[in-house]
Scaffold this motif. Structure first.
Motif, PDB file in Angstrom:
ATOM      1  N   SER A 469       0.825  -1.212   0.039  1.00 28.12           N
ATOM      2  CA  SER A 469       0.182   0.173   0.354  1.00 28.12           C
ATOM      3  C   SER A 469       0.578   1.316  -0.168  1.00 28.12           C
ATOM      4  O   SER A 469       0.417   2.197   0.020  1.00 28.12           O
ATOM      5  N   SER A 472       2.159   4.258  -3.809  1.00 23.95           N
ATOM      6  CA  SER A 472       0.814   4.964  -3.943  1.00 23.95           C
ATOM      7  C   SER A 472       0.756   5.405  -5.517  1.00 23.95           C
ATOM      8  O   SER A 472      -0.430   5.694  -5.962  1.00 23.95           O
ATOM      9  N   GLN A 475      -1.476   1.992 -10.413  1.00 23.82           N
ATOM     10  CA  GLN A 475      -2.788   2.069 -11.100  1.00 23.82           C
ATOM     11  C   GLN A 475      -3.217   0.907 -11.451  1.00 23.82           C
ATOM     12  O   GLN A 475      -4.442   0.596 -11.456  1.00 23.82           O
ATOM     13  N   SER A 493      -6.517  -0.254   0.363  1.00 26.75           N
ATOM     14  CA  SER A 493      -7.439   0.840  -0.047  1.00 26.75           C
ATOM     15  C   SER A 493      -6.634   2.013   0.027  1.00 26.75           C
ATOM     16  O   SER A 493      -7.170   3.238  -0.308  1.00 26.75           O
ATOM     17  N   LYS A 494      -5.506   2.138   0.584  1.00 22.62           N
ATOM     18  CA  LYS A 494      -4.883   3.375   0.493  1.00 22.62           C
ATOM     19  C   LYS A 494      -4.325   3.527  -0.673  1.00 22.62           C
ATOM     20  O   LYS A 494      -3.539   4.817  -1.248  1.00 22.62           O
ATOM     21  N   GLN A 496      -4.538   5.269  -3.712  1.00 29.91           N
ATOM     22  CA  GLN A 496      -5.472   6.096  -4.264  1.00 29.91           C
ATOM     23  C   GLN A 496      -5.488   6.302  -5.715  1.00 29.91           C
ATOM     24  O   GLN A 496      -6.352   6.560  -6.246  1.00 29.91           O
ATOM     25  N   ASN A 497      -4.603   5.440  -6.486  1.00 29.69           N
ATOM     26  CA  ASN A 497      -4.621   5.568  -7.781  1.00 29.69           C
ATOM     27  C   ASN A 497      -5.028   4.305  -8.592  1.00 29.69           C
ATOM     28  O   ASN A 497      -5.066   4.397  -9.793  1.00 29.69           O
ATOM     29  N   ASN A 518     -13.270   2.873  -0.248  1.00 30.66           N
ATOM     30  CA  ASN A 518     -12.279   4.145  -0.198  1.00 30.66           C
ATOM     31  C   ASN A 518     -11.487   4.071  -1.400  1.00 30.66           C
ATOM     32  O   ASN A 518     -10.421   4.852  -1.542  1.00 30.66           O
ATOM     33  N   LEU A 519     -11.322   3.071  -2.079  1.00 32.48           N
ATOM     34  CA  LEU A 519     -10.511   3.066  -3.430  1.00 32.48           C
ATOM     35  C   LEU A 519     -10.796   4.071  -4.331  1.00 32.48           C
ATOM     36  O   LEU A 519     -11.457   4.104  -5.183  1.00 32.48           O
ATOM     37  N   ASN A 520     -10.073   5.369  -3.933  1.00 37.19           N
ATOM     38  CA  ASN A 520     -10.271   6.592  -4.641  1.00 37.19           C
ATOM     39  C   ASN A 520     -10.493   6.454  -6.260  1.00 37.19           C
ATOM     40  O   ASN A 520     -11.745   7.038  -6.692  1.00 37.19           O
ATOM     41  N   THR A 523     -13.763   5.294  -7.309  1.00 38.04           N
ATOM     42  CA  THR A 523     -15.112   5.984  -6.867  1.00 38.04           C
ATOM     43  C   THR A 523     -15.210   7.241  -7.754  1.00 38.04           C
ATOM     44  O   THR A 523     -16.429   7.796  -7.581  1.00 38.04           O
ATOM     45  N   ASN A 524     -14.196   7.965  -8.204  1.00 41.63           N
ATOM     46  CA  ASN A 524     -14.232   9.153  -8.905  1.00 41.63           C
ATOM     47  C   ASN A 524     -14.728   8.953 -10.471  1.00 41.63           C
ATOM     48  O   ASN A 524     -14.126   7.934 -10.911  1.00 41.63           O
TER      49      ASN A 524
END
Ligand SMILES: *[C@@H]1O[C@H](CO)[C@@H](O)[C@H](O)[C@H]1NC(C)=O
Ligand SMILES: *[C@@H]1O[C@H](CO)[C@@H](O)[C@H](O)[C@H]1NC(C)=O
Ligand SMILES: *[C@@H]1O[C@H](CO)[C@@H](O)[C@H](O)[C@H]1NC(C)=O
Ligand SMILES: *[C@@H]1O[C@H](CO)[C@@H](O)[C@H](O)[C@H]1NC(C)=O
Ligand SMILES: *[C@@H]1O[C@H](CO)[C@@H](O)[C@H](O)[C@H]1NC(C)=O
Ligand SMILES: *[C@@H]1O[C@H](CO)[C@@H](O)[C@H](O)[C@H]1NC(C)=O
Ligand SMILES: *[C@@H]1O[C@H](CO)[C@@H](O)[C@H](O)[C@H]1NC(C)=O
Ligand SMILES: *[C@@H]1O[C@H](CO)[C@@H](O)[C@H](O)[C@H]1NC(C)=O
Ligand SMILES: *[C@@H]1O[C@H](CO)[C@@H](O)[C@H](O)[C@H]1NC(C)=O
Length: 760
Positions: A469, A472, A475, A493-494, A496-497, A518-520, A523-524
């Motif tokens: 994790s 970061s 992807q 889940s940290k 973020q990409n 929270n997998l950013n 979610t976006n």
């Protein structure tokens, strides 16, 4: 782009000094009294340390239009935007040279330009100029015309035949179409002709038959067709010939040319036979591309002693080993031999090729160990040795600060622990389909720039280290089928990409972490990052597609549009417990596969929020209860599998749900009913008409909405980013083929190093 322009041009512009004698970029005619300014060379002025991205309006040029004596005006590379100031330029009736290249001029070419009767050189290349080539251009007496890299359309006008003094015609990378007019054959003075990267058609060769002064001919990437004529090789001045990307053909390369080539590309020309030995007598040759033909035989040893810098032979039927001497070259920086039948070990001398930056040897039958000396290649950016028979547990140890960004060693027989001895800056690491074993190393995290890590189909075992994790930038993470055990670390889940995660076909147990909501990047709802632009630039069709399960099939996702996908695959594990409701947050997810686990409890109502999801596989678990009616909100859904669970009750109705009617997707549950499987529900039998339940509004989507949603999804999927031509044509008669073009690409990533290959 070395020095900022300011320092050496404008610093000398001192109002109390003599502009004709002391100002840089200014030249005067001293025969006139007072002397008159005839030359203004004002290139790259905006590249001041502060103003690198400064966009200048074209009105900034206005003061120049009062200097009626100007003969040579050049303002390239100044980031000037807006239309070309036609009226002002019309004032400069003495102009012989006008260079406005490498700016952001838009609109069409102003008609006033064609009144400049003395104009001999016009450079408008690398702008945003639209419209057609005017018939009025025939009024000029141009010698050099550079219009490459614009947005021009339409046919090349017949009047081009009037420019019979023309020596350089550079129209590459526009959208010119149709056939080139026959008047073109009048241009017998042409030395440089580039039509690369347009939509032109016809044969073209008959029109250039009498152009005996040609030194560079680039017709690549159009729709030209026909047989390449033998006389082309008799033009004595020819130095550069690029014909790839058309429907040209040439039987073999037996004819010995009368010229000395510097660059030659006959890729995809249907050529069979051997690589000709005359190539070795081409002492000036630095670049050749004979890829995607039917060439047989071996790599000619005599080529090894030449000063080549780029060699492309991919996609042929070449065999044998690579001559060790090839790697004694100090100039070779691009070697692409993929998809042949080369075999034998790689020579140890490979580490001597100190200029090597791109080495692509994938899909051959090379064997033995990967030579340790490869790690001496300090310039190496891209290493592709995939799909060979390399074996052993010795992987070269690269210096942490070496240039490497891309490593693909997949589909070999490599053993031992997963190696991490690559450069710290490595962004893509593909080690899949080997025989690596042992636990995933904790210190994989030393590769802190990884965006893409693919280890699938190995025999790794052990747990997923929580330390993963820390990378970061990840992807894409593919850990499919590598015998992983233990729980999925919540800290994953940290990342973020992370937008593609494949953990399928392992023995992972425990629950799906609550934190996965929270997998950013999942979610976006965004366009995703533009990945690996260099892969598109290079047109690396050797690079493997990323293979995933998608709508029930194993499918490859092309590197060209990887950024539009978001996937989560945890299928075929031993996961148990409830599906966390937080997963409904993953709004940009296109595919969720948690099938073949031991999940129990209900399908979360929040799944109705997975608004992008097209494929949802929940089959082969122990899920119970009803399928939540919220599912009907998923307008992109085209694949739903809930079979082999313990679900009951009515299958929700909705515009999309109503067409998901394959019974096997609902099979082996404990009492599902509904129109989709043509089983009447008990309550329907009793109560007629169907009552409106509390949530029934959700099923009241109009058909129009459904069709619209589907189309949007569909076009999103087929969105393909247009490729950038991977070679740029020499702009000037110096034949510096790796032209000095300023890359338009995003420079934010260190991958931009790769672009500079073409700028050197
Ligand atoms: C401008 O030129 C004058 C005369 O040559 C000189 O004395 C002065 O120092 C120069 N000024 C600058 C800023 O360079
Ligand atoms: C040209 O660019 C300017 C400034 O960037 C813009 O305002 C104008 O609309 C553009 N014109 C055309 C024809 O695209
Ligand atoms: C053309 O030159 C004249 C004379 O120097 C000047 O007055 C006029 O402003 C110029 N026209 C333009 C459009 O710059
Ligand atoms: C090329 O030149 C020859 C002899 O001068 C002439 O007969 C022929 O028509 C010319 N070809 C073209 C396409 O102009
Ligand atoms: C690859 O090379 C091995 C020997 O190293 C040979 O046995 C095998 O037949 C070759 N495979 C192909 C497809 O040529
Ligand atoms: C990574 O850890 C292993 C032991 O777990 C060690 O042998 C190796 O030297 C470490 N590598 C780096 C680059 O830290
Ligand atoms: C898993 O990997 C092994 C080799 O490591 C391979 O033989 C097997 O077919 C793979 N299984 C799946 C389901 O891909
Ligand atoms: C989900 O995963 C399983 C096992 O990996 C696979 O067989 C199935 O095809 C996948 N489902 C979809 C919809 O791709
Ligand atoms: C349903 O279960 C039976 C018996 O286990 C199995 O043979 C069949 O393939 C299953 N159907 C589906 C669609 O999975």
């Amino acid at each position: 782009m070395s020095e900022p322009g300011y320092s050496y041009v404008l610093n000398t512009w001192n109002s109390s000094s003599d502009c004709c004698r002391e100002w840089t970029g200014v030249a005067c005619d001293f025969d006139k009294t007072p002397p008159q300014v005839i030359t203004l060379a004002l290139g790259t002025l905006s590249l001041s340390p502060l103003g690198a991205n400064l966009v200048l309006p074209s009105s900034i040029l206005a003061p120049l239009f009062r200097i009626g004596s100007l003969v040579h005006l050049s303002v390239p590379g100044n980031n000037i935007a807006g239309e070309i100031p036609g009226e002002g330029l019309a004032n400069l009736s003495q102009l012989v040279t006008l260079n406005m290249g490498n700016n952001r001029f838009n609109g069409s070419i102003p008609p006033q330009l064609f009144s400049l009767r003395k104009l001999e050189e016009l450079d408008l290349s690398y702008n945003l100029i639209e419209g057609t080539l005017s018939v009025d251009m025939g009024n000029l007496s141009l010698r050099n015309l550079y219009m490459g890299r614009n947005l021009m359309v339409g046919e090349i006008p017949i009047e081009i035949g009037n420019l019979n003094m023309l020596q350089v015609l550079e129209l590459s990378s526009n959208k010119f179409s149709g056939e080139v007019p026959s008047s073109f054959s009048n241009l017998t003075e042409l030395q440089v002709l580039s039509l690369r990267g347009n939509k032109l058609t016809g044969e073209m060769f008959p029109l250039i038959q009498n152009m005996s002064k040609l030194q560079a001919l680039d017709l690549a990437n159009n729709s030209f067709y026909g047989v390449i004529p033998g006389w082309l090789f008799d033009i004595e001045n020819m130095k550069q010939l690029y014909l790839e990307g058309n429907s040209y053909s040439l039987k073999n390369l037996d004819q010995v040319p009368r010229c000395q080539f510097q660059g030659l590309s006959l890729s995809s020309c249907n050529i069979s036979g051997l690589i000709p030995s005359w190539l070795c007598n081409q002492t000036q040759l630095t670049f050749f591309d004979l890829s995607e033909n039917d060439l047989q035989g071996t790599f000619p040893p005599c080529l090894a002693g030449m000063s080549l810098n780029r060699v492309v032979l991919s996609g042929n039927k070449l065999t044998g080993s690579i001559p060790p001497r090839l790697f004694d070259s100090r100039t070779l920086y691009f070697l692409w031999l993929g998809r042949n039948n080369f075999n034998g070990p790689l020579p140890d001398t490979i580490g001597n090729a100190s200029a090597l930056r791109i080495l692509m040897l994938g899909s051959n039958n090379f064997s033995g160990q990967i030579p340790e000396s490869i790690s001496n290649l300090s310039e190496l950016l891209l290493l592709d040795l995939s799909e060979n028979s390399f074996s052993g547990n010795v992987i070269p140890t690269f210096r942490p600060n070496s240039s490497l960004v891309f490593v693909d060693l997949s589909s070999n027989r490599l053993t031992g622990q997963i190696p991490i001895t690559f450069a710290v800056g490595t962004e893509v690491l593909i080690l899949s389909q080997n025989e690596f074993s042992g636990a995933l190393p904790q210190n994989l995290t030393s590769l802190s720039k990884l965006t893409y890590l693919d280890l699938h189909d190995n025999n790794i075992r052990g747990e997923i280290p929580a330390s993963l994790s820390q990378i970061s930038s990840l992807q894409v993470l593919n850990l499919r089928n590598i015998s992983l055990e233990g729980r999925i670390p919540i800290h994953l889940s940290k990342l973020q990409n992370l937008r593609i995660l494949d953990l399928s076909h392992n023995r992972l147990n425990g629950t799906i972490p609550f934190s996965f909501g929270n997998l950013n990047a999942m979610t976006n709802k965004g366009d995703g990052l533009l990945w690996f632009p260099y892969l598109q630039t290079l047109d690396l069709h050797d690079q493997h597609e990323l293979e995933v399960s998608w709508k029930k099939y194993k499918q490859g996702l092309s590197w060209h549009n990887l950024q539009i996908y978001t996937f989560l695959d945890m299928s075929k594990n031993l996961l148990s417990g409830d599906i966390p409701g937080t997963m409904g947050n993953l709004k940009s997810l296109k595919s969720l596969n948690i099938s073949h686990n031991r999940l129990s409890g209900k399908i979360p109502r929040s799944f109705g929020d997975l608004q992008s999801v097209e494929s949802l596989d929940l089959s082969n678990n122990s899920l119970s209860g009803k399928i939540p009616t919220t599912i009907a909100k998923l307008l992109e859904l085209s694949n739903l599998d809930v079979s082999n669970n313990r679900l009951h009750g009515q299958i929700p109705r909705g515009p999309q749900m109503d067409i998901l009617n394959d019974p096997s997707d609902y099979a082996n549950n404990t009492g599902l009913c509904g129109i989709q499987i043509q089983v009447l529900c008990p309550e329907q039998i009793i109560k007629v008409p169907v009552p409106r339940e509390r949530e029934s509004w959700e099923t009241w989507f109009s058909w129009e909405m459904a069709v619209f949603g589907f189309l949007v999804g569909f076009f999103f999927m087929i969105l393909v980013f247009s490729r950038i031509d991977y070679f740029d044509f020499a702009r000037h008669t110096s034949f510096n083929y790796q032209s000095k073009h300023i890359s338009m690409m995003n420079k934010s990533s260190s991958l931009s190093n790769l672009f500079s290959l073409y700028d050197t």
